[in-house]
Motif scaffolding. Structure first.
Motif, PDB file in Angstrom:
ATOM      1  N   GLY A 146      32.143  36.126  52.938  1.00  6.45           N
ATOM      2  CA  GLY A 146      32.369  37.159  53.944  1.00  6.45           C
ATOM      3  C   GLY A 146      33.141  38.382  53.512  1.00  6.45           C
ATOM      4  N   VAL A 147      33.457  38.514  52.206  1.00 10.04           N
ATOM      5  CA  VAL A 147      34.179  39.702  51.744  1.00 10.04           C
ATOM      6  C   VAL A 147      33.512  40.275  50.496  1.00 10.04           C
ATOM      7  CG1 VAL A 147      36.418  39.003  52.677  1.00 10.04           C
ATOM      8  CG2 VAL A 147      35.808  38.358  50.336  1.00 10.04           C
ATOM      9  N   ASP A 148      33.820  41.528  50.245  1.00  5.79           N
ATOM     10  CA  ASP A 148      33.326  42.172  49.040  1.00  5.79           C
ATOM     11  C   ASP A 148      34.369  43.170  48.578  1.00  5.79           C
ATOM     12  OD1 ASP A 148      31.615  42.704  46.946  1.00  5.79           O
ATOM     13  OD2 ASP A 148      30.102  43.717  48.158  1.00  5.79           O
ATOM     14  N   LEU A 149      34.219  43.642  47.350  1.00  8.59           N
ATOM     15  CA  LEU A 149      35.090  44.664  46.792  1.00  8.59           C
ATOM     16  C   LEU A 149      34.340  45.989  46.741  1.00  8.59           C
ATOM     17  CD1 LEU A 149      36.676  42.751  43.777  1.00  8.59           C
ATOM     18  CD2 LEU A 149      37.897  43.655  45.762  1.00  8.59           C
ATOM     19  N   VAL A 150      35.015  47.056  47.164  1.00  8.83           N
ATOM     20  CA  VAL A 150      34.453  48.398  47.043  1.00  8.83           C
ATOM     21  C   VAL A 150      35.454  49.263  46.280  1.00  8.83           C
ATOM     22  CG1 VAL A 150      33.021  48.243  49.116  1.00  8.83           C
ATOM     23  CG2 VAL A 150      35.344  49.142  49.296  1.00  8.83           C
ATOM     24  N   VAL A 151      34.945  50.172  45.473  1.00  5.45           N
ATOM     25  CA  VAL A 151      35.813  51.051  44.694  1.00  5.45           C
ATOM     26  C   VAL A 151      36.436  52.084  45.625  1.00  5.45           C
ATOM     27  CG1 VAL A 151      35.918  52.741  42.822  1.00  5.45           C
ATOM     28  CG2 VAL A 151      34.457  50.732  42.596  1.00  5.45           C
ATOM     29  N   ALA A 152      37.772  52.198  45.546  1.00  6.70           N
ATOM     30  CA  ALA A 152      38.500  53.177  46.340  1.00  6.70           C
ATOM     31  C   ALA A 152      39.019  54.330  45.478  1.00  6.70           C
ATOM     32  CB  ALA A 152      39.663  52.510  47.069  1.00  6.70           C
ATOM     33  N   GLU A 153      39.246  54.044  44.195  1.00  2.00           N
ATOM     34  CA  GLU A 153      39.802  55.067  43.314  1.00  2.00           C
ATOM     35  C   GLU A 153      39.497  54.705  41.867  1.00  2.00           C
ATOM     36  OE1 GLU A 153      44.209  56.991  42.341  1.00  2.00           O
ATOM     37  OE2 GLU A 153      44.054  55.193  43.562  1.00  2.00           O
ATOM     38  N   THR A 154      39.226  55.719  41.059  1.00  3.67           N
ATOM     39  CA  THR A 154      38.970  55.529  39.634  1.00  3.67           C
ATOM     40  C   THR A 154      39.777  56.539  38.838  1.00  3.67           C
ATOM     41  OG1 THR A 154      36.720  54.739  40.008  1.00  3.67           O
ATOM     42  CG2 THR A 154      37.204  55.599  37.833  1.00  3.67           C
TER      43      THR A 154
END
Length: 145
Positions: free
Chosen positions: A58-66
Motif C-alpha cells: 500500500g505504499v510507494d516512494l516518489v522523488v521529492a528532491e534531487t
C-alpha cells in the motif's frame, strides 16, 4: 579508506550505450538520473526481495528532491558502477545517496530524497513498520553491522 557514510546497499554495473552520449561523446546529464532510477529497482530487490513489495503493502516512494554533483564525464562504452546508499531514514522520507564510479574514479555524487506515499491517497505517509525495519536493516548491513 572506505567512507562508511556512503557504503552502498547496492552497486549496479552499467555499460554506457552510444545513444546516451551527446555530440562530444559524453553521457548527457539527464541519463545519470535514469541510471540512478535503474539502480533503485536493484535496491528494491536487495532490500525487500521484490520490486513490488512496497506497493503490495500500500505504499510507494516518489522523488521529492534531487541533488547531483558532476565530477568527471562518462563516455561511450565506459563500464560504470552505480551505487546507492541509505543516507537518511525519516518518518515519511528516505534519502538515497548516489555515487557513480568508473573503476575507482568518482564521476558523480548526489542524492535523491524520496517521500513515502499511500497508494490510496498519494499523500505522504509513514511506511508500515516492517518496511521501515527492512530499510534500517539494509543500512546497518551496508555499514558492516
Amino acid at each position: 579508506m572506505v567512507d562508511l557514510h556512503h557504503a552502498p546497499v547496492v552497486t549496479m554495473p552499467l555499460r554506457v550505450r552510444y545513444h546516451e552520449c551527446d555530440q562530444q561523446g559524453i553521457v548527457f546529464n539527464a541519463h545519470y538520473l535514469a541510471y540512478a532510477d535503474m539502480a533503485a529497482f536493484e535496491f528494491y530487490e536487495v532490500v525487500f526481495g521484490s520490486k513490488h513489495y512496497t506497493t503490495d503493502h500500500g505504499v510507494d516512494l516518489v522523488v521529492a528532491e534531487t541533488t547531483l554533483q558532476y565530477r568527471a564525464p562518462a563516455r561511450f562504452d565506459d563500464d560504470l558502477g552505480v551505487g546507492l546508499s541509505i543516507e537518511h531514514v525519516g518518518t515519511t522520507s528516505l534519502v538515497l545517496g548516489i555515487r557513480i564510479h568508473r573503476d575507482r574514479e568518482l564521476l558523480l555524487q548526489g542524492a535523491n530524497r524520496y517521500v513515502w506515499v499511500s497508494l490510496d491517497t498519494l499523500r505522504p505517509t509513514a511506511p508500515p513498520d516492517h518496511i521501515r525495519e527492512a530499510v534500517l536493516k539494509a543500512q546497518q548491513s551496508a555499514l558492516g553491522g
